[in-house]
Design a protein around this motif. Structure first.
Motif: not given
Length: 476
Positions: A126-136, A56-74
């Motif tokens: 990873l989240c911060l770097g993805n935000g800069l890399f992904k949308p560009n 439960a804890d692992a999957l909850s963190l995984y969901g938060t991380f992948t959510m951040a992967v899509y928010i940080t590109p904004l």
């Protein structure tokens, strides 16, 4: 103004395309290699180098991380457009991601009790770097071609194929390293892939990209703009925005089910699947490569089917409904796998059930994912295009968090099997109900599009193939 580089062509395309191909391929290699082992690492017992977390804890963190992967590109997209320019954003983002991978790769015995804090630092990088890399990087592909250049569709086909090659190889290599040498080696392998990506960009971009991506987009747009007048929305524009919002909300249902792949299904492959092939035990993380492999194999076939249907090709809302049905079929596969086991037997299902699961979900993805970017680009008023694209990605982010939340009900031990069956039934039923609703809404949604569906785009196999391979621009 950006000027096109004069570095010559290769296979009929600017050489800069293949630089961007390699840059993105190695970045996806790193990201998907890391993602394939993340949940498995969290639940592995401490003696095996993991954290010993509950499912439960692992999957909850995984969901938060992948959510951040899509928010940080904004935010990363805004920084690139207004301050950094795409090239600097990609390099800075790549270095941050590499730092994140290597931070997660530090052995626990060197961290003096700070293992979890360092782990969270790695995820944040990873989240911060993805935000800069992904949308560009994807937008730079289009900048290599003059307006009206018919090679553009083929260029995106090549580019997205590179992404899927990276997405297929990453889990195989990083997963093998983690399984044979230890979890930290898997993260280090991912970091090496990311460094190769950055090195290619730093050493070759000036030669093969010219000054593309150097200036912030807003600065270029201001130089080209002749008017700052804001016009009110027309009735047609309002209706088209309704379509974008409706389909964005329904996309949450699809991605909520689809994104069980890296979480719940990763644990299922690890704990409840017979992974022996002769004398070799296939690492659970390797199943994360199936999606990318199936995209490479089936995207041309799906493109040909749409081409053969011609005027009978389904409208976007109908394709969306078909995608949801494929999503449901994937969960039906897992329901059958669970029900096929005899009473009292330890559950070790055949690997073929997982292969079928990922096949159905990939076919659904190929029906739905190309709709995303294409729909927004066709329907959004130009002055609101970025904001509405952000809404699409925001819904994907919400879906990833919900996916982690739903998967967290898996539980532990024997109860996990009953809970998994309930999750599969619930997700499958939700997908079917949503497909029916989308089908019933389809005529109204097409009407609200006011003729935008299918207009202004060449109906050729090359163009449709480019759209089918564009799935990664939507979700990855």
């Amino acid at each position: 103004m950006s000027s096109l580089p004069k570095a010559g062509d290769f296979l009929g395309h600017p050489k800069g395309l293949f630089l961007l191909f390699g840059t993105e391929m190695w970045e996806r290699f790193g990201y998907y290699g890391m993602r394939a082992i993340l949940v498995l690492y969290l639940v592995a017992i401490v003696q095996d180098g993991g954290f010993g977390w509950s499912n439960a804890d692992a999957l909850s963190l995984y969901g938060t991380f992948t959510m951040a992967v899509y928010i940080t590109p904004l935010f990363g997209g805004w920084l690139a457009d207004n301050v950094l320019g795409q090239r600097k954003a990609i390099v800075i983002g790549g270095l941050l991601m590499a730092a994140g991978h290597f931070t997660m790769g530090i052995p626990h015995d060197m961290l003096a009790g700070q293992e979890e804090n360092i782990f969270y630092l790695g995820l944040a990088l990873l989240c911060l770097g993805n935000g800069l890399f992904k949308p560009n990087i994807s937008t730079m592909v289009g900048d290599l071609y003059q307006e009206g250049d018919q090679r553009r569709d083929g260029a995106f086909t090549i580019f997205y194929m590179g992404i899927n090659i990276g997405g297929a190889l990453g889990p195989l290599v990083a997963g093998y390293a983690a399984a044979s040498m230890g979890w930290q080696y898997g993260f280090i392998v991912a970091g090496i892939g990311m460094l190769i990506s950055v090195a290619m960009q730093v050493m070759l971009s000036n030669k093969y990209l010219g000054n593309i991506g150097v200036e912030p987009a807003v600065k270029i747009a201001q130089a080209q703009s002749n008017s700052n007048t804001k016009e009110p929305l027309t009735k047609v524009e309002t209706d088209r925005i309704k379509v974008i919002f409706t389909m964005s909300v329904f996309s949450i249902i699809f991605w909520m089910g689809f994104e069980q792949a890296g979480g719940l299904m990763n644990l299922f492959a690890n704990d409840y699947t017979d992974r022996m092939l002769f004398d070799f035990e296939i690492p659970a993380s390797w199943f994360q490569s199936l999606n990318s492999i199936f995209i490479i194999v089936f995207a041309p076939m799906v493109a040909i089917i749409w081409l053969k249907l011609d005027k009978r090709e389904p409208d976007s809302p109908i394709k969306f409904a078909i995608a949801l049905i494929f999503l449901a079929l994937g969960f039906v596969t897992m329901i059958l796998a669970l029900l096929s086991q005899g009473e009292g037997e330890p559950l070790q299902i055949s690997m073929m059930w997982l292969v079928l699961f990922y096949l159905f979900h990939t076919l659904g993805e190929l029906c739905l994912s190309p709709i995303g970017l294409s729909m927004v680009s066709k329907l959004a008023p130009l002055r609101l295009a970025s904001m509405l694209m952000g809404i699409w990605f925001l819904c994907t982010a919400v879906a990833n968090k919900i996916a982690g939340f739903v998967g967290s009900f898996l539980g532990e031990g024997e109860e996990a099997l009953d809970n998994a069956l309930g999750i599969f039934i619930g997700l499958g039923a939700t997908a079917v109900i949503s497909a029916v609703i989308m089908y019933l809404l389809s005529d109204k949604l097409v009407k609200w599009m006011h003729g935008a569906e299918g207009q202004h785009e060449p109906h050729t196999q090359e163009h449709i193939l480019a759209e089918e391979l564009e799935v990664v621009a939507d979700k990855q």
